[in-house]
Write a protein that holds these residues in place. Sequence first.
Motif, short mmCIF file in Angstrom:
data_model
loop_
_atom_site.label_atom_id
_atom_site.label_comp_id
_atom_site.label_asym_id
_atom_site.label_seq_id
_atom_site.Cartn_x
_atom_site.Cartn_y
_atom_site.Cartn_z
N ASP A 1 0.81 -1.21 0.00
CA ASP A 1 0.00 0.00 0.00
C ASP A 1 0.85 1.26 0.00
O ASP A 1 0.33 2.36 0.10
CB ASP A 1 -0.94 0.00 1.20
CG ASP A 1 -0.17 0.05 2.51
OD1 ASP A 1 1.05 -0.18 2.48
OD2 ASP A 1 -0.78 0.32 3.55
N PRO B 1 -6.56 -3.45 -7.34
CA PRO B 1 -6.69 -3.25 -5.90
C PRO B 1 -5.60 -4.01 -5.16
O PRO B 1 -5.22 -5.12 -5.58
CB PRO B 1 -8.07 -3.82 -5.58
CG PRO B 1 -8.79 -3.93 -6.87
CD PRO B 1 -7.76 -4.06 -7.93
N PRO C 1 -5.60 -5.77 -2.43
CA PRO C 1 -5.88 -7.15 -2.01
C PRO C 1 -5.69 -8.16 -3.15
O PRO C 1 -5.14 -9.24 -2.94
CB PRO C 1 -7.35 -7.12 -1.59
CG PRO C 1 -7.67 -5.71 -1.34
CD PRO C 1 -6.73 -4.88 -2.16
N LEU C 2 -6.09 -7.75 -4.34
CA LEU C 2 -5.93 -8.64 -5.48
C LEU C 2 -4.45 -8.88 -5.74
O LEU C 2 -4.02 -10.00 -6.03
CB LEU C 2 -6.59 -8.00 -6.70
CG LEU C 2 -7.16 -8.95 -7.73
CD1 LEU C 2 -8.07 -9.96 -7.08
CD2 LEU C 2 -7.91 -8.16 -8.79
N ARG D 1 -2.16 -8.91 -3.49
CA ARG D 1 -1.66 -9.84 -2.45
C ARG D 1 -1.95 -11.28 -2.83
O ARG D 1 -1.10 -12.16 -2.68
CB ARG D 1 -2.28 -9.50 -1.10
CG ARG D 1 -1.80 -8.16 -0.60
CD ARG D 1 -2.27 -7.83 0.80
NE ARG D 1 -1.87 -6.46 1.09
CZ ARG D 1 -2.71 -5.45 1.26
NH1 ARG D 1 -4.00 -5.67 1.27
NH2 ARG D 1 -2.25 -4.24 1.45
#
Lengths: 297, 231, 271
Positions: C78, C169, C171-172, C174
């Motif tokens: 991030d 994004p 999370p994607l 990760r």
Amino acid sequence: MRIEISGLTKTYRGGVHAIDGLDLDIPTGMFGLLGANGAGKTTLMRILAGIVRPSAGRVVVGGHDIASGPGRTAVQRELGYLPQDLGVYPDLTARQFLDYVALLKGMDDRSARRRRVGELLEVVALTEYADRRLRGFSGGMRQRVGIAQALLADPRLLIVDEPTAGLDPEERIRFRTLLSQFAGRRTVLLSTHIVDDIGQTCREAAVLAKGRMIFRGTVEELTRRARGRVWEVVTDGPAPAEGTVVSALPHDDGMRYRVVARTAPSAQARPLDPSLEDGYLAVTADQAAAGREPASR
Amino acid sequence: MRPITLWRYEARRTGWAAVLGPPLAVALGIAAALAYPEPSDTTTARILLGGLEMAVPLAAAVVCSTLIGQDPAREVQLTVPTPYRITLLRRMIVVLSWTAAVAVLAAAVLIVTGWWARWPQNHGAFAGQLTWLAPMLGLSGLGFAAGAVLRSPAAAGAIVTTVWAIQQFFADAVQEHLPGRLLYLFATTRGAATDDWLANRLVLVGAGAVLVALALILLGRPERLISEEDE
Amino acid sequence: MTAFGASLRYEFRMQVRKRSVWIVPALTLVLFVLIGGSLLRDLFDPGERPLDPRTGVVGLAVQLHALLAIGFGCLLADRLVRDDRLGVAPILDATPASPAARLLGKYLGAAAATAVPIALAYFGFAAAYAIDIGQPVAMAWALAAFAVVIVPGLLLVAAFALAVPMIMPAPLFRVLFVGYWLWGNIVSPEMMPTLARTLFHPLGGYPLDVLFDFHGIDGEDTWAGPVAGATLNVLRPDPTPALALLSIVLLLIVSAAALAGGHVLRARRIR
Ligand SMILES: Nc1ncnc2c1ncn2[C@@H]1O[C@H](COP(=O)(O)OP(=O)(O)OP(=O)(O)O)[C@@H](O)[C@H]1O
Ligand SMILES: [Mg+2]
């Protein structure tokens, strides 16, 4: 809704005493909250809104003690809150955002909700932009969405933290008029740095400094605190050293200063009628002076 | 039961990763099965089921780990009568439901095409759904709880992916003891002891439920959510 | 230069102060010790540990790198998008500082900070091991393995962790990252086409094989060179020192390319 605060203390992690033994009764109607940056206004409002837990003391809002979970929920059912830093969901339109908050406030009936959202968009003059995404809103427009959001469920307690920051003059005036009309039998707690806004809307106000209350009374009383302490000094020399300079205007024979000071700053100084802002400055100057003299503590 | 509109708004809050993650996970599983150079039916079936057991839960769990923290409107959320933790739980339910829909569809396709049956430890069409359901609930519970404790999607996501990876890298070591076997996420396709399978699945479901409950207790303190986010 | 220095210093400080940068690797190590079977325990077990101290510390490097790099990548994912979310980006973009220098500073600063716990863990275990077996030379091997194997791998991970969340994004990223890490590092080449053990291998197969003569902890593994029956063997020439160097340089080039991509995407977004 009456708010009774006694012995309220909030100590943040790191030892900052944001609120320091505050006793305050807030009656129904509009009530103004003034104070320097960091005085503890936002902290107080967050405590009343049930977001921040007090470290000590008792807060009763409309008969509900906010220390208990059910008490907090009961207060939140009656509450409209506009935070100082309002965040919105950028991917929603203004109408959707209001619709969503209305749902969170328990307005499950679809047509009633729609009607209310429409009304409030009208009230904050955003009907034209209602179906645009909030991502593209200007700061003031976003603030108006925040105002509408706070008014959604027709709250009996309205807490607004610097609501007029970023509004253009017309909107600001419109909004403060709206607030006083809204107050009626409800309680509106308004914090602001625009002293004039308090003068135009509130009967009573309190001034906080370093988490303590240094004034509590009517707006007229606050103004009277500066009686005999406001001076006009016209000089082409240096600014008056005594007191607080309220304004400095260029003038034909030098500068014209408006000064709040205990004694006349110079022999030529002319006394003036105090304004509310002068009253606020007098109160805070007294507090600062008392703070400097160790004997007074 | 609250209006469906509210659920629609919460679904929007879960973001693109929640929408794309599960189908992408299924697609990756299929791609891995296709990429196998010397296909034997058993191994292909194992990889296909492995996609459901490994990739799908990971996608759901990483999204669940991002639910807490970085909500721009949290100050409003915390002052409305709908408790914020219930709102967060709703978002988690949305994520898990969508993942489940994708997984059930993928499993149905595998069952109809016969691939499901080609993996000997498939545990049938009905109980066999625990293949993806149990690790999804267990790992998502972990992600949600880690989010509640750390209030940092980056950190919570890191914990989920690490736990997942450690169980991949050290599949044998993890399953040497009974507690490790019971908490092993991939017991259908990489399980060491077939007899423990049902117990393992139920323990995972239970662990997920307990972790979510703990997270909800923690989230009952609004102050935790308003400040000190680990940015 | 000053923009680079300032950005490096403050990104390092902000990141190294974060609790999660310490909690995540600490929890990983606890799990790692708990499950057993890893060198974290075996290094201190005379019956289990490798005879050669070099194999011991290099094996430790491989295991820690393989596992801790995952948390490392997720924690960094991030950092670049954060400036926009927190509203700091406009302030920084309004400065005359070169955006490229700032990005480079952020990259190295944040990556170094996130790598501090990894380095502490690695050298801590290596030192304990060196003392335990009474062979200080193990520390020299540990230093070499860290520089040659762990650092290039982490630089690659950090570059992608900064750049990729610009286009998807976080999370994607990760999910895909951990999937890639497993596939491109650990999956055995006989099982499916993979970049593992090719010249492009973030765990550093070629340097491990050539420079450290490492063939797995029990000495029976191949870490570089063609694998019988595997696809993509074109990318697995017989290992030589030059190829080991090339494999490191390749990781660095790809990192630089990823970072440059991230830079271009950001620059486009501002305009
Ligand atoms: N989350 C927090 N953690 C630690 N200290 C805080 C936190 N929030 C506020 N403070 C401190 O508490 C004190 C009061 O802050 P508060 O935000 O209530 O002031 P304020 O009167 O609203 O100021 P302003 O006019 O600038 O909005 C300040 O000293 C501030 O630094
Ligand atoms: Mg404030």
